[in-house]
Scaffold this motif. Structure first.
Motif, mmCIF file in Angstrom:
data_model
loop_
_atom_site.group_PDB
_atom_site.id
_atom_site.type_symbol
_atom_site.label_atom_id
_atom_site.label_comp_id
_atom_site.label_asym_id
_atom_site.label_seq_id
_atom_site.Cartn_x
_atom_site.Cartn_y
_atom_site.Cartn_z
ATOM 1 N N SER A 54 8.864 45.448 26.139
ATOM 2 C CA SER A 54 9.257 44.043 26.193
ATOM 3 C C SER A 54 8.254 43.182 25.446
ATOM 4 O O SER A 54 7.072 43.521 25.335
ATOM 5 N N ILE A 55 8.738 42.070 24.938
ATOM 6 C CA ILE A 55 7.872 41.131 24.243
ATOM 7 C C ILE A 55 8.127 39.739 24.786
ATOM 8 O O ILE A 55 9.264 39.383 25.120
ATOM 9 N N ASN A 56 7.069 38.957 24.913
ATOM 10 C CA ASN A 56 7.199 37.606 25.438
ATOM 11 C C ASN A 56 7.661 36.662 24.333
ATOM 12 O O ASN A 56 7.202 36.747 23.190
ATOM 13 N N THR A 57 8.599 35.794 24.659
ATOM 14 C CA THR A 57 9.154 34.863 23.670
ATOM 15 C C THR A 57 9.127 33.443 24.203
ATOM 16 O O THR A 57 9.037 33.209 25.420
ATOM 17 N N ARG A 58 9.232 32.507 23.287
ATOM 18 C CA ARG A 58 9.367 31.108 23.664
ATOM 19 C C ARG A 58 10.849 30.752 23.704
ATOM 20 O O ARG A 58 11.671 31.372 23.023
ATOM 21 N N GLN A 59 11.184 29.739 24.473
ATOM 22 C CA GLN A 59 12.573 29.303 24.566
ATOM 23 C C GLN A 59 12.999 28.682 23.243
ATOM 24 O O GLN A 59 12.304 27.856 22.664
#
Length: 315
Positions: A54-59
């Motif tokens: 998983s990778i963290n993303t911005r909205q």
């Protein structure tokens, strides 16, 4: 600063993130922060890749003034579950940005968002016919590494997405920086968009190390004499043995195989547009410019000049 936004959906192909290295090293080569790269998804937070990580993303709604959007596809685009809200965002983002790129099967996402109607596009060869069938108004050209049609960029497989991003860098910063980035990343060269997805070496697919060695020698020494006896020596076989084994493994005579390798190399050099036809003919083993033209017309149905003109128009 040029802002790059990667729009990711669940199951995105993780290799798409590797293309970010091209922007990273463009900053290094240019010695200034020209590109700023950010990962987005519709709701933000963690998005799971095709590999499970998983990778963290911005909205995505928080994306401000993104200049270029990069849209990744999934491994099997026929199983796509891109939501209507995601498609609406992509459609709106394309209208607000300078350009948008579909990486590999990301072309399907752009098509579903209604962005590819009447456009020249490409995608991974395994799904090109599916793309054409699903979106008949899309002008699919399967045998290309990447294609630019106005503000829409699409690439073939994800290794070809590296070439697409190098193309973006060249468009923004010029050929010298793009070539230096390719050199830093130890890429063979920046392939032009019009280059075929299938290399001649892959098409021939020899089984034995001896034939593979001979072909590698030929590809590295195109300007020199590549007679059967020269190649047979490299394979440590007699001429008769070599010719028999070579044909059984490739379906071609050594002479025909060498001609195809020379043709592919010349085509790549022409599409890159950095050398005269005289130099290209010399460096790829053709007798002269006239011989080069004769083979191009006979094998490809176009002249070298026409191919170069078309490649410049694509870019």
């Amino acid at each position: 600063m040029h802002k790059i936004g990667y729009f990711l959906t669940n199951g995105f192909q993780v290799m798409a993130l590797g293309t970010q290295s091209v922007f990273e090293f463009a900053n290094v080569v240019a010695k200034e922060e020209i590109y700023q790269v950010t990962n987005y998804s519709l709701l933000g937070g963690e998005v799971k890749s095709s590999a499970g990580a998983s990778i963290n993303t911005r909205q995505a709604s928080a994306a401000a003034d993104v200049d270029t959007w990069m849209v990744s596809g999934i491994v099997d685009p026929t199983a796509s579950d891109t939501s209507p809200d995601e498609l609406n965002f992509i459609k709106g983002a394309a209208g607000r940005s300078q350009r948008i790129a579909g990486l590999c099967t990301g072309a399907f996402v752009l098509a579903e968002a209604g962005l590819l109607e009447g456009r020249r596009v490409t995608t991974h060869w395994a799904y090109a016919s599916v793309l054409k069938e699903r979106f008949p108004a899309t002008r699919v050209e399967a045998d290309h590494i990447f294609i630019t049609d106005g503000s829409i960029w699409t690439s073939a497989g994800l290794s070809a997405a590296m070439d697409l991003v190098l193309g973006l860098v060249e468009k923004d910063l010029g050929a010298d920086i793009a070539n230096n980035v390719a050199r830093v990343m130890v890429m063979y060269h920046r392939r032009s968009g019009g280059q075929s997805q299938h290399s001649q070496m892959l098409k021939m697919a020899p089984r034995s190390d001896r034939v593979q060695t001979a072909l590698e020698y030929a590809r590295s020494n195109l300007a020199g004499p590549l007679t059967v006896d020269v190649l047979a020596r490299e394979a440590h076989l007699s001429e008769r043995q070599f010719s028999r084994i070579f044909y059984s493994e490739t379906g071609l005579s050594p002479a025909k195989a060498v001609e195809q390798l020379r043709l592919e190399a010349a085509r790549n050099m022409i599409e890159r547009g950095h050398h005269s036809l005289e130099i290209i003919a010399r460096d790829t083993g053709f007798r002269d410019r006239r011989h080069l033209r004769e083979v191009f017309v006979r094998k490809l149905g176009v002249s070298p000049q026409s191919l170069r003109r078309d490649a410049r128009e694509d870019f």
